[in-house]
Scaffold this motif. Structure first.
Motif, PDB file in Angstrom:
ATOM      1  N   UNK A  35      -0.466   7.026   0.489  1.00  0.00           N
ATOM      2  CA  UNK A  35      -1.891   7.213   0.812  1.00  0.00           C
ATOM      3  C   UNK A  35      -2.744   6.103   0.212  1.00  0.00           C
ATOM      4  N   UNK A  36      -2.224   5.409  -0.812  1.00  0.00           N
ATOM      5  CA  UNK A  36      -2.930   4.279  -1.406  1.00  0.00           C
ATOM      6  C   UNK A  36      -2.689   2.994  -0.625  1.00  0.00           C
ATOM      7  N   UNK A  37      -1.812   3.051   0.354  1.00  0.00           N
ATOM      8  CA  UNK A  37      -1.404   1.869   1.087  1.00  0.00           C
ATOM      9  C   UNK A  37      -0.036   1.407   0.622  1.00  0.00           C
ATOM     10  N   UNK A  38       0.439   0.326   1.206  1.00  0.00           N
ATOM     11  CA  UNK A  38       1.727  -0.215   0.806  1.00  0.00           C
ATOM     12  C   UNK A  38       1.622  -0.900  -0.552  1.00  0.00           C
ATOM     13  N   UNK A  39       2.678  -0.786  -1.341  1.00  0.00           N
ATOM     14  CA  UNK A  39       2.772  -1.538  -2.585  1.00  0.00           C
ATOM     15  C   UNK A  39       4.233  -1.692  -2.974  1.00  0.00           C
ATOM     16  N   UNK A  40       4.500  -2.696  -3.784  1.00  0.00           N
ATOM     17  CA  UNK A  40       5.827  -2.834  -4.390  1.00  0.00           C
ATOM     18  C   UNK A  40       5.672  -2.666  -5.889  1.00  0.00           C
ATOM     19  N   UNK A  41       6.747  -2.211  -6.521  1.00  0.00           N
ATOM     20  CA  UNK A  41       6.678  -1.870  -7.934  1.00  0.00           C
ATOM     21  C   UNK A  41       8.001  -2.190  -8.613  1.00  0.00           C
ATOM     22  N   UNK A  42       7.928  -2.668  -9.845  1.00  0.00           N
ATOM     23  CA  UNK A  42       9.122  -2.884 -10.654  1.00  0.00           C
ATOM     24  C   UNK A  42       8.773  -2.608 -12.109  1.00  0.00           C
TER      25      UNK A  42
END
Length: 206
Positions: free
Chosen positions: A83-90
């Motif tokens: 719902x926050x939009x696309x993101x990548x995380x590490x």
């Protein structure tokens, strides 16, 4: 964990590759890079070491901001659509209450592809009203240590656990490029000077 944001929207993929490579000693099993070029978030991961797997596989990863990761355990970064939009995380760290969090999220109806710590952290962040709220909520929920990088279409968020168990350093280059890294060795050959540490429990927006 390594992150770069170009103030002038210059392509950072070569420096992102090098900065992540300089952290190779922190993990040799998997590596990954993720970038944003103004239109889409891209992510690519490999089993193996950064130089051997990415030297001939950087085409298509151009972007003016990005994050990179070396791991002993799993593929990162991962891409999430929320719902926050696309993101990548590490992240780098150790989540002690991982099993508890997995069971809680499954009871809420969440499904998992890998049941890895990074997937749990991603789902916790995505529950926030915005990225800062999500990272704060995640930090209040997990037990353990982490240095975190989140690439969104607006910028990069980096954060550190409240006890500061995992190091996370901010840097800046004369051309306005901003950086964050688990160790300053990522900065040395890129002309990036140490700005300061990310404080325990702090969230910084690049």
């Amino acid at each position: 964990v390594f992150a770069l944001v170009s103030d002038s929207k210059k392509n950072v993929i070569d420096d992102l590759f090098l900065g992540t490579f300089y952290l190779q000693h922190r993990g040799q099993e998997y590596c990954g890079l993720s970038t944003f070029d103004g239109s889409e978030i891209k992510v690519r991961t490999h089993r193996g070491m950064v130089r051997e797997t990415f030297s001939s596989d950087l085409d298509g990863l151009e972007g003016y901001m990005g994050i990179g990761h070396c791991s002993l355990r799993d593929r990162q970064p991962i891409l999430v659509d929320s719902k926050l939009g696309q993101f990548t995380i590490c992240f780098s760290g150790n989540i002690i209450n991982l099993s508890e969090l997995l069971n809680r999220l499954k009871a809420e109806g969440h499904t998992f592809a890998t049941s890895t710590a990074i997937e749990v952290l991603a789902k916790l962040v995505a529950k926030g009203s915005d990225f800062v709220d999500g990272i704060e909520r995640m930090g209040n929920t997990v037990k353990g240590s982490y240095a975190l990088a989140v690439l969104t279409k607006e910028g990069v968020y980096v954060a550190r656990d409240k006890r500061g168990y995992r190091p996370l350093i901010l840097g800046k280059r004369e051309d306005g490029t901003l950086a964050a890294a688990s160790e300053s060795c990522s900065f040395n050959n890129l002309g990036i000077k140490i700005f300061r540490d990310v404080e325990p429990g702090e969230i910084v927006y690049l």
